[in-house]
Write a protein that holds these residues in place. Structure first.
Motif, PDB file in Angstrom:
ATOM      1  N   VAL A 408     -28.207 -53.252 103.886  1.00  0.00           N
ATOM      2  CA  VAL A 408     -28.462 -51.839 103.597  1.00  0.00           C
ATOM      3  C   VAL A 408     -28.836 -51.185 104.918  1.00  0.00           C
ATOM      4  CG1 VAL A 408     -29.913 -50.186 102.379  1.00  0.00           C
ATOM      5  CG2 VAL A 408     -29.236 -52.327 101.250  1.00  0.00           C
ATOM      6  N   LEU A 409     -28.035 -50.226 105.325  1.00  0.00           N
ATOM      7  CA  LEU A 409     -28.249 -49.568 106.618  1.00  0.00           C
ATOM      8  C   LEU A 409     -28.573 -48.104 106.370  1.00  0.00           C
ATOM      9  CD1 LEU A 409     -28.171 -50.173 109.669  1.00  0.00           C
ATOM     10  CD2 LEU A 409     -25.774 -49.506 109.658  1.00  0.00           C
ATOM     11  N   ASN A 410     -29.811 -47.722 106.648  1.00  0.00           N
ATOM     12  CA  ASN A 410     -30.253 -46.335 106.526  1.00  0.00           C
ATOM     13  C   ASN A 410     -30.230 -45.670 107.894  1.00  0.00           C
ATOM     14  OD1 ASN A 410     -30.981 -46.393 103.684  1.00  0.00           O
ATOM     15  ND2 ASN A 410     -32.735 -47.651 104.276  1.00  0.00           N
ATOM     16  N   ASN A 411     -29.813 -44.424 107.918  1.00  0.00           N
ATOM     17  CA  ASN A 411     -29.666 -43.714 109.189  1.00  0.00           C
ATOM     18  C   ASN A 411     -30.721 -42.622 109.307  1.00  0.00           C
ATOM     19  OD1 ASN A 411     -28.742 -42.752 111.604  1.00  0.00           O
ATOM     20  ND2 ASN A 411     -26.762 -42.033 110.854  1.00  0.00           N
ATOM     21  N   GLN A 432     -23.320 -42.775 101.385  1.00  0.00           N
ATOM     22  CA  GLN A 432     -23.686 -41.389 101.089  1.00  0.00           C
ATOM     23  C   GLN A 432     -24.122 -40.702 102.374  1.00  0.00           C
ATOM     24  OE1 GLN A 432     -23.204 -39.868  98.234  1.00  0.00           O
ATOM     25  NE2 GLN A 432     -22.505 -41.763  97.202  1.00  0.00           N
ATOM     26  N   PRO A 433     -23.654 -39.450 102.587  1.00  0.00           N
ATOM     27  CA  PRO A 433     -22.632 -38.747 101.817  1.00  0.00           C
ATOM     28  C   PRO A 433     -21.259 -39.395 102.002  1.00  0.00           C
ATOM     29  CG  PRO A 433     -23.856 -37.247 103.264  1.00  0.00           C
ATOM     30  CD  PRO A 433     -24.174 -38.627 103.691  1.00  0.00           C
ATOM     31  N   PRO A 434     -20.341 -39.129 101.062  1.00  0.00           N
ATOM     32  CA  PRO A 434     -18.995 -39.693 101.192  1.00  0.00           C
ATOM     33  C   PRO A 434     -18.170 -38.905 102.203  1.00  0.00           C
ATOM     34  CG  PRO A 434     -19.140 -38.345  99.225  1.00  0.00           C
ATOM     35  CD  PRO A 434     -20.522 -38.378  99.815  1.00  0.00           C
ATOM     36  N   TYR A 435     -17.023 -39.481 102.586  1.00  0.00           N
ATOM     37  CA  TYR A 435     -16.085 -38.745 103.436  1.00  0.00           C
ATOM     38  C   TYR A 435     -15.686 -37.444 102.730  1.00  0.00           C
ATOM     39  CZ  TYR A 435     -14.901 -42.107 107.124  1.00  0.00           C
ATOM     40  OH  TYR A 435     -14.917 -42.927 108.223  1.00  0.00           O
ATOM     41  N   TYR A 450     -31.210 -45.257 101.065  1.00  0.00           N
ATOM     42  CA  TYR A 450     -30.669 -45.899  99.861  1.00  0.00           C
ATOM     43  C   TYR A 450     -31.788 -46.189  98.870  1.00  0.00           C
ATOM     44  CZ  TYR A 450     -28.736 -49.687  96.986  1.00  0.00           C
ATOM     45  OH  TYR A 450     -28.330 -50.482  95.942  1.00  0.00           O
ATOM     46  N   ASP A 451     -31.544 -45.848  97.610  1.00  0.00           N
ATOM     47  CA  ASP A 451     -32.485 -46.125  96.529  1.00  0.00           C
ATOM     48  C   ASP A 451     -31.828 -47.110  95.573  1.00  0.00           C
ATOM     49  OD1 ASP A 451     -34.154 -46.208  94.344  1.00  0.00           O
ATOM     50  OD2 ASP A 451     -34.290 -44.034  94.062  1.00  0.00           O
ATOM     51  N   PRO A 452     -32.291 -48.361  95.537  1.00  0.00           N
ATOM     52  CA  PRO A 452     -31.631 -49.365  94.693  1.00  0.00           C
ATOM     53  C   PRO A 452     -31.677 -49.028  93.209  1.00  0.00           C
ATOM     54  CG  PRO A 452     -33.734 -50.188  95.520  1.00  0.00           C
ATOM     55  CD  PRO A 452     -33.454 -48.911  96.250  1.00  0.00           C
ATOM     56  N   ASN A 453     -32.562 -48.112  92.830  1.00  0.00           N
ATOM     57  CA  ASN A 453     -32.669 -47.727  91.426  1.00  0.00           C
ATOM     58  C   ASN A 453     -31.910 -46.457  91.096  1.00  0.00           C
ATOM     59  OD1 ASN A 453     -34.524 -49.899  90.813  1.00  0.00           O
ATOM     60  ND2 ASN A 453     -36.078 -48.732  91.935  1.00  0.00           N
ATOM     61  N   ASN A 454     -31.269 -45.877  92.099  1.00  0.00           N
ATOM     62  CA  ASN A 454     -30.563 -44.620  91.861  1.00  0.00           C
ATOM     63  C   ASN A 454     -29.435 -44.485  92.880  1.00  0.00           C
ATOM     64  OD1 ASN A 454     -29.806 -42.064  91.010  1.00  0.00           O
ATOM     65  ND2 ASN A 454     -31.411 -41.033  92.186  1.00  0.00           N
ATOM     66  N   HIS A 455     -28.282 -45.058  92.545  1.00  0.00           N
ATOM     67  CA  HIS A 455     -27.162 -45.008  93.474  1.00  0.00           C
ATOM     68  C   HIS A 455     -25.864 -44.954  92.681  1.00  0.00           C
ATOM     69  CE1 HIS A 455     -26.008 -49.208  92.706  1.00  0.00           C
ATOM     70  NE2 HIS A 455     -27.291 -49.491  92.722  1.00  0.00           N
ATOM     71  N   THR A 456     -24.799 -44.598  93.385  1.00  0.00           N
ATOM     72  CA  THR A 456     -23.475 -44.587  92.784  1.00  0.00           C
ATOM     73  C   THR A 456     -23.101 -46.004  92.356  1.00  0.00           C
ATOM     74  OG1 THR A 456     -22.843 -42.768  94.244  1.00  0.00           O
ATOM     75  CG2 THR A 456     -21.052 -43.996  93.185  1.00  0.00           C
ATOM     76  N   ALA A 457     -22.437 -46.118  91.219  1.00  0.00           N
ATOM     77  CA  ALA A 457     -22.027 -47.433  90.740  1.00  0.00           C
ATOM     78  C   ALA A 457     -21.114 -48.113  91.754  1.00  0.00           C
ATOM     79  CB  ALA A 457     -21.318 -47.296  89.390  1.00  0.00           C
ATOM     80  N   PHE A 458     -21.357 -49.378  92.006  1.00  0.00           N
ATOM     81  CA  PHE A 458     -20.532 -50.115  92.956  1.00  0.00           C
ATOM     82  C   PHE A 458     -19.143 -50.349  92.358  1.00  0.00           C
ATOM     83  CE2 PHE A 458     -24.594 -52.383  94.612  1.00  0.00           C
ATOM     84  CZ  PHE A 458     -24.940 -51.249  95.326  1.00  0.00           C
ATOM     85  N   PRO A 459     -18.102 -50.289  93.182  1.00  0.00           N
ATOM     86  CA  PRO A 459     -16.747 -50.500  92.653  1.00  0.00           C
ATOM     87  C   PRO A 459     -16.547 -51.937  92.167  1.00  0.00           C
ATOM     88  CG  PRO A 459     -16.730 -50.333  95.046  1.00  0.00           C
ATOM     89  CD  PRO A 459     -18.113 -49.984  94.622  1.00  0.00           C
ATOM     90  N   ALA A 460     -15.707 -52.096  91.159  1.00  0.00           N
ATOM     91  CA  ALA A 460     -15.429 -53.429  90.614  1.00  0.00           C
ATOM     92  C   ALA A 460     -14.636 -54.281  91.594  1.00  0.00           C
ATOM     93  CB  ALA A 460     -14.672 -53.308  89.291  1.00  0.00           C
ATOM     94  N   THR A 461     -13.753 -53.637  92.368  1.00  0.00           N
ATOM     95  CA  THR A 461     -12.955 -54.337  93.391  1.00  0.00           C
ATOM     96  C   THR A 461     -13.109 -53.563  94.688  1.00  0.00           C
ATOM     97  OG1 THR A 461     -11.380 -54.896  91.630  1.00  0.00           O
ATOM     98  CG2 THR A 461     -10.688 -55.316  93.902  1.00  0.00           C
ATOM     99  N   PHE A 476     -25.356 -46.681 104.167  1.00  0.00           N
ATOM    100  CA  PHE A 476     -24.290 -47.442 103.523  1.00  0.00           C
ATOM    101  C   PHE A 476     -24.814 -48.802 103.082  1.00  0.00           C
ATOM    102  CE2 PHE A 476     -22.437 -48.853 107.893  1.00  0.00           C
ATOM    103  CZ  PHE A 476     -22.863 -50.170 107.785  1.00  0.00           C
ATOM    104  N   VAL A 477     -24.077 -49.406 102.133  1.00  0.00           N
ATOM    105  CA  VAL A 477     -24.406 -50.726 101.604  1.00  0.00           C
ATOM    106  C   VAL A 477     -23.143 -51.576 101.686  1.00  0.00           C
ATOM    107  CG1 VAL A 477     -25.285 -52.052  99.642  1.00  0.00           C
ATOM    108  CG2 VAL A 477     -26.070 -49.695 100.011  1.00  0.00           C
TER     109      VAL A 477
END
Length: 627
Positions: A408-411, A432-435, A450-461, A476-477
């Protein structure tokens, strides 16, 4: 049982057939200075190979053995990193100075020898100090007859984009890391190149599909890429094949690669601008003579007009590139399971006690050890699993074999950072933010971690690549499997930021490294260290008696005293200089014979009030180094 034996025999036969087809590709590189003028504005020395620049493109087939015999005829140390190569079992061929080898001193030889079991678009470059901005970089292409799109194109071309400096990096560097540049403003390029030149043509035929390999081999600036009145399909990023994705604009950060399929129009009536636009948001100032937008041409007809692109966009809001996190690998590798180990680090840019601007991951600015970290693994015995032996200021993390690792890299910085991990590609889970138009949304506000309890769902693939852009004040994660024993550096690929210390090392399965990698590391490695006067045994402090005694290790500069800002310390330094000069003049004046004295007007020094602001830190710096 008989079926199983037949299957094993069949697989062995396939493997043997592939080995028979594989070959050894050998390059002899005599690395010297040559003169070049790629933008037509200034002659300068560049790093050439065998008296030539641009450098040769390395082309191999998947399964080939690549041998590069490098002779360093420069007046400085050098190395070669084959960017994106996993170097499985050959960690010593990774080319990162003071990580996996000693820098090769002037007059010495070094042979890189490894088998390539990957395919796709890569590049090679110097990985010693500020070496590659002086031209020591070029494409590396690994062909693969079994790629998912091998039959979908007629011809292929390789395209590099880069920033370009008229000054030598040895002249730029002292002005960059300096008390006179307290905010760490990156050096502004003098030009932007396309295939190491400008105003060039890609000659194409109508109604033909081309595979274009795009590589940003620059040192600093990301570039947007598009072709007027054309779309294309993305089929690879950083050596990972993807399901074809229609796109019209790409954002290519330094060290990133794309392969795209472009089908030309069924006409030869006109030529079309190929447009590259430098991401000017990265620049602290834009000189009036710096051309940010470049036009090259997709040439259908040499006799037709070659129009200049009409570019009036604001890159921060008007150019919307394809979001790489949405790409799906063709191999269908699913989201890795929950991590066994999570590494959370924060990017910060701050000043240290000498007034220079440095870069940090969790308050540690990477500082090279006295012994290359891979050689510490070789010599440390059972203590190789103790991350303390690698030194505090290399920011080491020891990974167990086959662990699932999440970074997990916070800027906390207002600039973006393209981070690269050696030895792996990794899954892109969240950014976050996305392109898009909102990419710079957080730049003017507070950092959003990054908040592990409140983030965009990770992609399945998830998409995978080896360079991923960290947004300004965002996060980013990423996730990968520690299945490649070695010492791997994780760093920002903006070369100026790496020189400021924006890096850390991962020591992956050190016990396994002491086996295969040690046996695959030739004596020449240690001979080069001897020639360079660098120890190749011991801990980070070169202590071979007590590996847990780090007395004498290389350390980052001390912290700035609380109450000083960068601006304040510069004011203090200049005030001190002015005061000293004033005293000198008074002493000289006072010692002069009265009859020779004259009246003069001496301007009084101006003093700037130092701003009072505390340097904040997060966490205990020692916590990351406990066993």
């Amino acid at each position: 049982m008989a079926i199983l034996r037949l299957l094993v025999l069949f697989m062995a036969a396939v493997w043997q057939a592939q080995m028979c087809l594989a070959k050894t590709v050998t390059h002899d590189f005599n690395v010297t200075w040559v003169t070049a003028n790629p933008d037509g504005l200034a002659d300068r020395k560049v790093v050439g190979i065998n008296g030539q620049w641009p450098l040769p493109v390395i082309e191999v087939d998947k399964g080939d053995r690549l041998v590069v015999n490098m002779h360093n005829a420069l007046d400085r140390s050098a190395s070669i990193h084959f960017h994106g190569m996993f170097q499985n079992g050959t960690n010593g061929m990774d080319g990162a100075s003071m990580v996996t080898q000693c820098p090769v001193p002037p007059g010495s030889d070094f042979t890189y020898n490894f088998t390539i079991n990957q395919s796709g678009t890569y590049w090679y470059h110097c990985h010693t100090d500020y070496c590659y901005p002086d031209g020591y970089r070029q494409a590396l292409v690994v062909h693969d007859d079994e790629s998912p799109f091998h039959n979908d194109y007629d011809e292929e071309m390789t395209i590099t984009v880069s920033d370009w400096y008229h000054e030598m990096t040895e002249d730029i560097a002292p002005k960059f890391l300096s008390v006179y540049n307290p905010k760490g403003a990156e050096p502004i390029p003098d030009a932007f190149l396309f295939n190491d030149t400008m105003n060039s043509n890609l000659v194409v035929k109508p109604n033909t599909t081309y595979l274009l390999r795009l590589i940003n081999i620059g040192a600093f600036v990301a570039q947007y890429f598009y072709i007027e009145d054309h779309t294309f399909k993305i089929v690879e990023i950083d050596g990972v094949y993807t399901e074809p994705a229609e796109a019209d604009t790409l954002y290519i950060a330094v060290a990133q690669r794309y392969a795209i399929l472009l089908t030309t129009k069924n006409t030869t009536d006109k030529n079309y601008p190929i447009v590259t636009v430098a991401d000017s948001v990265l620049l602290d100032n834009i000189p009036s003579d710096l051309q940010l937008n470049q036009t090259n041409w997709l040439q259908y007809n040499a006799e037709a007009d070659h129009p200049q692109a009409n570019i009036t966009v604001d890159v921060a809001s008007d150019l919307v590139p394809f979001d790489d996190i949405t790409l799906v690998p063709t191999d269908g590798t699913p989201l890795l399971p929950e991590p066994d180990m999570e590494i959370q680090v924060d990017v910060q840019m701050m000043n240290l006690d000498n007034g220079d601007g440095y870069a940090f991951l969790n308050n540690i600015s990477y500082t090279m050890p006295k012994v290359p970290s891979l050689y510490t693994v070789f010599s440390a015995g059972e203590l190789a699993t103790n991350q303390a032996v690698y030194g505090e200021f290399t920011h080491p993390m020891v990974l167990e074999h086959n662990q699932v690792v999440q970074i997990v890299l916070n800027n906390n910085d207002t600039g973006s950072h393209p981070f690269h991990l050696h030895g792996h590609n990794f899954q892109l889970l969240d950014r976050q933010p996305p392109y898009g138009p909102n990419f710079y949304d957080y730049a003017d506000g507070d950092p959003v971690p990054y908040d592990p309890n409140n983030h965009t769902a990770f992609p399945a693939t998830p998409a995978r690549r080896d360079v991923f852009v960290l947004p300004p004040q965002g996060y980013f994660v990423i996730r990968f499997v520690a299945d490649n024993p070695g010492v791997w550096i994780f760093h920002c690929h903006i070369d100026w930021h790496l020189s400021q210390g924006l890096a850390m090392i991962l020591i992956e399965a050190p016990t396994q490294i002491q086996g295969a990698d040690r046996s695959n590391t030739p004596q020449q490695h240690f001979d080069v260290c001897k020639a360079a006067g660098i120890p190749y045994e011991g801990n980070a402090a070169a202590n071979t008696e007590d590996y847990q005694d780090l007395t004498g290790q290389n350390e980052q500069v001390g912290w700035l005293p609380a109450g000083f800002t960068a601006r304040g310390i510069v004011a203090l330094v200049f005030s001190c200089i002015s005061a000293v000069l004033g005293v000198v003049f008074i002493v000289i004046y006072g010692l002069s014979d009265i009859k020779f004295k004259t009246t003069s007007n001496i301007a009084q020094p101006t003093f700037e009030t130092t701003e009072s602001v505390a340097v904040t830190t997060t966490g205990n710096r020692a916590e990351n180094y406990r066993d």
